[in-house]
Design an enzyme around this catalytic site. Structure first.
Site, PDB file in Angstrom:
ATOM      1  N   GLU A  53      11.879  -6.621   7.329  1.00 44.74           N
ATOM      2  CA  GLU A  53      13.263  -6.976   7.657  1.00 44.74           C
ATOM      3  C   GLU A  53      13.913  -6.000   8.643  1.00 44.74           C
ATOM      4  O   GLU A  53      14.795  -6.383   9.406  1.00 44.74           O
ATOM      5  CB  GLU A  53      14.109  -7.082   6.390  1.00 44.74           C
ATOM      6  CG  GLU A  53      13.796  -8.315   5.536  1.00 44.74           C
ATOM      7  CD  GLU A  53      12.681  -8.086   4.531  1.00 44.74           C
ATOM      8  OE1 GLU A  53      11.999  -7.038   4.612  1.00 44.74           O
ATOM      9  OE2 GLU A  53      12.477  -8.963   3.659  1.00 44.74           O
ATOM     10  N   PHE A 115      17.452  -9.982 -11.220  1.00 47.27           N
ATOM     11  CA  PHE A 115      16.251  -9.783 -10.410  1.00 47.27           C
ATOM     12  C   PHE A 115      16.617  -9.872  -8.923  1.00 47.27           C
ATOM     13  O   PHE A 115      17.269 -10.810  -8.492  1.00 47.27           O
ATOM     14  CB  PHE A 115      15.195 -10.844 -10.758  1.00 47.27           C
ATOM     15  CG  PHE A 115      13.963 -10.719  -9.899  1.00 47.27           C
ATOM     16  CD1 PHE A 115      13.171  -9.575  -9.955  1.00 47.27           C
ATOM     17  CD2 PHE A 115      13.600 -11.731  -9.024  1.00 47.27           C
ATOM     18  CE1 PHE A 115      12.051  -9.442  -9.152  1.00 47.27           C
ATOM     19  CE2 PHE A 115      12.471 -11.607  -8.214  1.00 47.27           C
ATOM     20  CZ  PHE A 115      11.695 -10.455  -8.278  1.00 47.27           C
ATOM     21  N   GLN A 116      16.195  -8.876  -8.173  1.00 44.88           N
ATOM     22  CA  GLN A 116      16.462  -8.771  -6.740  1.00 44.88           C
ATOM     23  C   GLN A 116      17.943  -8.806  -6.386  1.00 44.88           C
ATOM     24  O   GLN A 116      18.351  -9.397  -5.392  1.00 44.88           O
ATOM     25  CB  GLN A 116      15.687  -9.837  -5.963  1.00 44.88           C
ATOM     26  CG  GLN A 116      14.173  -9.642  -6.125  1.00 44.88           C
ATOM     27  CD  GLN A 116      13.358 -10.348  -5.073  1.00 44.88           C
ATOM     28  OE1 GLN A 116      13.690 -11.449  -4.662  1.00 44.88           O
ATOM     29  NE2 GLN A 116      12.278  -9.706  -4.636  1.00 44.88           N
ATOM     30  N   LYS A 165      23.038 -17.675  -3.984  1.00 45.68           N
ATOM     31  CA  LYS A 165      22.191 -18.867  -3.972  1.00 45.68           C
ATOM     32  C   LYS A 165      22.970 -20.135  -4.332  1.00 45.68           C
ATOM     33  O   LYS A 165      22.762 -21.192  -3.734  1.00 45.68           O
ATOM     34  CB  LYS A 165      21.031 -18.678  -4.954  1.00 45.68           C
ATOM     35  CG  LYS A 165      20.039 -19.831  -4.908  1.00 45.68           C
ATOM     36  CD  LYS A 165      18.792 -19.551  -5.717  1.00 45.68           C
ATOM     37  CE  LYS A 165      17.780 -20.676  -5.487  1.00 45.68           C
ATOM     38  NZ  LYS A 165      16.526 -20.448  -6.220  1.00 45.68           N
ATOM     39  N   MET A 482       9.113  15.658  20.149  1.00 47.32           N
ATOM     40  CA  MET A 482      10.437  16.240  20.332  1.00 47.32           C
ATOM     41  C   MET A 482      10.710  17.321  19.298  1.00 47.32           C
ATOM     42  O   MET A 482      11.285  18.368  19.610  1.00 47.32           O
ATOM     43  CB  MET A 482      11.509  15.149  20.271  1.00 47.32           C
ATOM     44  CG  MET A 482      12.897  15.645  20.582  1.00 47.32           C
ATOM     45  SD  MET A 482      12.973  16.458  22.179  1.00 47.32           S
ATOM     46  CE  MET A 482      13.510  15.121  23.231  1.00 47.32           C
TER      47      MET A 482
HETATM   48  C1  LIG Z   1      13.468   7.351  11.441  1.00 47.68           C
HETATM   49  C2  LIG Z   1      13.493   8.710  12.042  1.00 47.68           C
HETATM   50  N1  LIG Z   1      12.955   9.753  11.359  1.00 47.68           N
HETATM   51  C3  LIG Z   1      12.964  10.991  11.896  1.00 47.68           C
HETATM   52  C4  LIG Z   1      13.520  11.223  13.123  1.00 47.68           C
HETATM   53  C5  LIG Z   1      13.544  12.631  13.709  1.00 47.68           C
HETATM   54  N2  LIG Z   1      12.782  12.681  14.956  1.00 47.68           N
HETATM   55  C6  LIG Z   1      13.368  12.622  16.170  1.00 47.68           C
HETATM   56  S1  LIG Z   1      12.282  12.657  17.423  1.00 47.68           S
HETATM   57  C7  LIG Z   1      10.985  12.780  16.367  1.00 47.68           C
HETATM   58  C8  LIG Z   1       9.574  12.859  16.892  1.00 47.68           C
HETATM   59  C9  LIG Z   1       9.111  11.577  17.423  1.00 47.68           C
HETATM   60  O1  LIG Z   1       7.730  11.659  17.659  1.00 47.68           O
HETATM   61  P1  LIG Z   1       6.999  10.570  18.547  1.00 47.68           P
HETATM   62  O2  LIG Z   1       7.410   9.218  18.162  1.00 47.68           O
HETATM   63  O3  LIG Z   1       5.536  10.853  18.501  1.00 47.68           O
HETATM   64  O4  LIG Z   1       7.590  10.799  19.985  1.00 47.68           O
HETATM   65  P2  LIG Z   1       7.483  12.015  21.015  1.00 47.68           P
HETATM   66  O5  LIG Z   1       8.658  12.898  20.806  1.00 47.68           O
HETATM   67  O6  LIG Z   1       6.178  12.721  20.761  1.00 47.68           O
HETATM   68  O7  LIG Z   1       7.528  11.333  22.341  1.00 47.68           O
HETATM   69  C10 LIG Z   1      11.422  12.809  15.054  1.00 47.68           C
HETATM   70  C11 LIG Z   1      10.541  12.966  13.882  1.00 47.68           C
HETATM   71  C12 LIG Z   1      14.091  10.111  13.786  1.00 47.68           C
HETATM   72  N3  LIG Z   1      14.701  10.216  14.966  1.00 47.68           N
HETATM   73  N4  LIG Z   1      14.039   8.876  13.235  1.00 47.68           N
END
Ligand SMILES: Cc1ncc(C[n+]2csc(CCOP(=O)(O)OP(=O)(O)O)c2C)c(N)n1
Lengths: 569, 159
Positions: A53, A115-116, A165, A482
């Site tokens: 979803e 439920f749900q 529902k 990042m």
């Molecule tokens: C759902 C979610 N969880 C954690 C983060 C924190 N976060 C920001 S950038 C990142 C790294 C992303 O890694 P990747 O997708 O491999 O991209 P890259 O930076 O290597 O291009 C994380 C963990 C986020 N933005 N979103």
């Protein structure tokens, strides 16, 4: 349209969608939705069956961002509803028009831990523009009408409608209201003429003006007006991440993006400006850096449809509440004669020259020697070149997102889709699917990271099912890049839990879903593989680009620092 | 600075949590909140006492107005208004201090609602400061319990 006919709630629901000119919905069935799915079976609404979803909501979001029409989602109660929350919050932060319909347990069971059952109206109250629980079938049409109206007017946003529902199985006479009347909701569209004049007088007296444009320009379809306005006055212009495409990326007046990973020129210009013209932007902390030192010499003009955005983070001297497009039109009409404009442009030419110098001295760059591992920036430049800048680009979150923003030049609005406000990893692939459904003939590319792509990878199956040639370009650095970059710079290179050495073989993964898969390890093969991918038109494509793991995104403003204190390459 | 705000909202399911959720979600503070129907049963009136500088108050007012369920927001702080709160205070008494307590109640124009061998229950109406004042004065006698309604506010009619 069928009128004054007795129908079931499920039939009425579909009739309402038809009345709202909804062509496509993104959904996933479940117990309480059986009556609706039974009606859906007979058409005419196209239903895209997703795999999760959250994917449905991001697809609706991508669909809305490229088309300007509201995205529509249909999910079941309980887990179906709670799975939408991240998608809704993403759309809310970026002001995306969307209506999410959730099934709910029968009215008599609400509150009994049935439920749900989940209190989705309670859960989504802080991340929707508004939400409703339908308690009486007689209110169903009015609520749906209002939901679409609220989602698409003023500052757009997601609206959720929770439908038990028994409302779907009940019957009543169908009549879709022609008009909406919500006395407590009256957005301001037209700018106050006095404020418009004041702003123009102030701008015309400035010596170092800068336009700082945000996502509001795209939401209000005002990029033509913005371009005209900046051109007439010769205003150096920067956009936020959300504003990319709102002003042509290759335009000589464009300084590039500002903020944490903005260009040197944009960040310096905003720091030195004496007149900051904020248009449909909201002074997000990723834009301003240290707020006390943001645009310290500037008088601030701010055009925004949402009064709460004004003076929330930065004190505004001349606010204009209104629709960006309308206000810009008013401003363009009120501009002085050509001779005076010419004089103004001449007056700021020294400033423009200074910005030009910043641009050439510190342009966006990376190691172009071609030695060593593939450079992720090179992949994006190649994608730009081979799609002639005409693709719709979505991103995941992290370095991939920032490099896409920096190295693909967006000349047209609604071609760059990214989760700006919430920063949702897993956004890019479903958003690309939504965009491809809205524009079947466009090239749509998700620029992804190997971490993010795994958050909604299951939607590849959706793209295969509907034969959508979405390209997923994974900049695979085997790390959460990042976060790794921050650890490198600010945590003594202690790479705590950011290494993702265990990952699927993306080529085999693609093939097992029935998609096409490519792996590229050498820079010289990048072009060839992109060309092959662009030829495939009947299924999604995953390209696993093995890129340099230690590449960083620069410039970078360390968190909490003023934006003119950038780390450069 | 303390602000007294009236918020007129559509009288619908969940509206109270929309308002209180806005305050908690954005870190605004609520000292008291009261709510009841107006003359029009479709509209409720909330009275909220909050604190904050001008910038925060500007945000509170704007954010409230942004909610679809909010019809009108009125900050009474800088205009003539009447503020009232009702409190019920249960205070211990002994033979030697009964007269003193009763005279305090009289001075504050309160009423005795209930008498038991060990305590009086006092009703007191007034602005917030008045209720705080009598509470302080009664405290040495031993206050067992206090129930307060929170403030209500209405503008003064022009003379
Ligand atoms: C759902 C979610 N969880 C954690 C983060 C924190 N976060 C920001 S950038 C990142 C790294 C992303 O890694 P990747 O997708 O491999 O991209 P890259 O930076 O290597 O291009 C994380 C963990 C986020 N933005 N979103």
């Amino acid at each position: 349209m069928t009128k004054n006919k007795t129908m079931t709630g499920a039939e009425i629901f579909i009739q309402c969608l038809i009345a709202e000119e909804v062509k496509t919905i993104f959904g996933f069935p479940g117990g309480v939705l059986l009556p609706v799915y039974d009606v859906l079976y007979d058409g005419p609404i196209e239903h895209i069956l997703v795999r999760h979803e959250q994917g449905a909501v991001h697809m609706a979001d991508g669909y809305a961002r490229v088309s300007g029409k509201p995205g529509v989602v249909l999910v079941t109660s309980g887990p179906g509803a709670t799975n939408t929350v991240t998608g809704i919050a993403t759309a809310y932060m970026d002001s995306i028009p969307m209506v999410v319909f959730t099934g709910q347990v029968p009215t008599a069971l609400i509150g009994n831990d049935a439920f749900q059952e989940a209190d989705i109206v309670g859960i989504t109250r802080p991340c929707t523009k508004h939400n409703y629980l339908v308690k009486d079938i007689k209110d169903l049409t009015k609520i749906i009408k209002e939901a679409f109206y609220i989602a698409t007017t003023g500052r757009p946003g997601p609206v959720l409608v929770d439908i038990p529902k028994d409302i779907f199985t009940g019957t009543t006479v169908f009549n879709y209201p022609d008009k909406v009347s919500i006395p407590s909701y009256q957005p301001t569209y037209k700018g106050h003429p006095g404020q418009v004049k004041k702003a123009l007088d102030f701008i015309l007296k400035s010596k170092r003006p800068v336009v700082y444009a945000g996502g509001g320009v795209l939401l209000s379809d005002a990029s033509k007006e913005l371009t005209k306005f900046s051109e007439k006055l010769g205003l150096p212009t920067t956009t936020t991440l959300m504003g990319l495409g709102g002003f042509p990326g290759t335009h000589p007046l464009h300084m590039g993006m500002l903020g944490m990973h903005g260009t040197y020129a944009a960040n310096m210009a905003v720091t030195d400006t004496d007149c900051l013209i904020a248009i449909g932007s909201r002074f997000d902390d990723r834009v301003t850096g240290k707020i006390a030192e943001f645009a310290p010499y500037a008088g601030v003009v701010h055009i925004d449809i949402d009064p709460t955005s004004i003076s929330k983070n930065v004190k505004v001297d001349i606010p204009i509440v209104g629709d960006v497009k309308k206000v810009l039109k008013e401003m363009i009409t009120a501009l002085p004669k050509a001779a005076e404009l010419k004089k103004f442009r001449k007056g700021i030419s020294e400033w423009s020259g200074e910005i030009q110098k910043w641009s050439t001295e510190h342009s966006l760059t990376y190691d172009r020697s071609g030695k060593g591992n593939i450079k992720p920036q090179y992949v994006i430049e190649k994608l730009y070149e081979l799609t002639k800048g005409d693709a719709i680009i979505t991103t995941e979150v992290g370095q991939n997102q920032m490099w896409a923003a920096q190295f693909y030049k967006f000349d047209k609005p609604r071609t760059f889709l990214t989760s700006g406000g919430l920063g949702t990893m897993g956004y890019g692939l479903p958003a690309a699917i939504g965009a491809q459904i809205a524009f079947p003939r466009k090239t749509v590319i998700d620029i992804a990271g190997d971490g993010s792509i795994q958050m909604n990878i299951q939607e590849i199956a959706t793209a295969v099912q509907y034969r959508l040639p979405v390209i997923v370009a994974i900049l695979n650095n085997m790390v959460l890049g990042m976060v790794r970059q921050w650890q490198e710079l600010f945590y003594d290179k202690r790479y705590s839990h950011t290494c993702m050495s265990v990952a699927p073989d993306f080529v085999k993964l693609a093939e097992s879903y029935g998609a096409a898969g490519f792996k590229v390890t050498e820079q010289e093969d990048v072009e060839k593989v992109i060309k092959s991918a662009l030829k495939i038109k009947d299924r999604p494509i995953i390209i696993d680009f093995r890129v340099e793991p230690f590449e960083g995104v620069y410039p970078m403003v360390p968190a909490g620092q003023p934006i003119n204190k950038m780390l450069l390459v | 600075m303390r602000h007294t705000i009236s918020v007129f909202v559509t009288n619908e399911f969940g509206v109270l949590s929309r308002i209180s959720g806005l305050f908690s979600g954005r870190g605004f503070n609520i000292e008291s909140l009261t709510v009841a129907e107006t003359m029009d049963p479709e509209i409720s009136r909330m009275t909220i006492i909050t604190r904050g500088n001008d910038k925060i108050l500007e945000q509170i007012t704007k954010q409230l107005n942004k909610l679809i369920s909010v019809i009108k927001v009125h900050d009474f702080t800088n205009e003539k208004h009447i503020e009232r709160e009702l409190a019920m205070i249960k205070v211990s008494h002994k033979t030697e201090n009964r007269a003193e307590i009763l005279s305090i109640v009289e001075i504050f124009r309160g009423r005795i609602l209930d008498i038991s061998p060990k305590s009086y229950t006092i009703e007191i109406t007034g602005a917030c400061e008045k209720i705080e004042a009598i509470t302080e004065i009664l405290r040495p006698f031993g206050i067992k319990e206090i129930a307060r309604t929170g403030s209500l506010v209405i503008g003064r009619s022009p003379k």
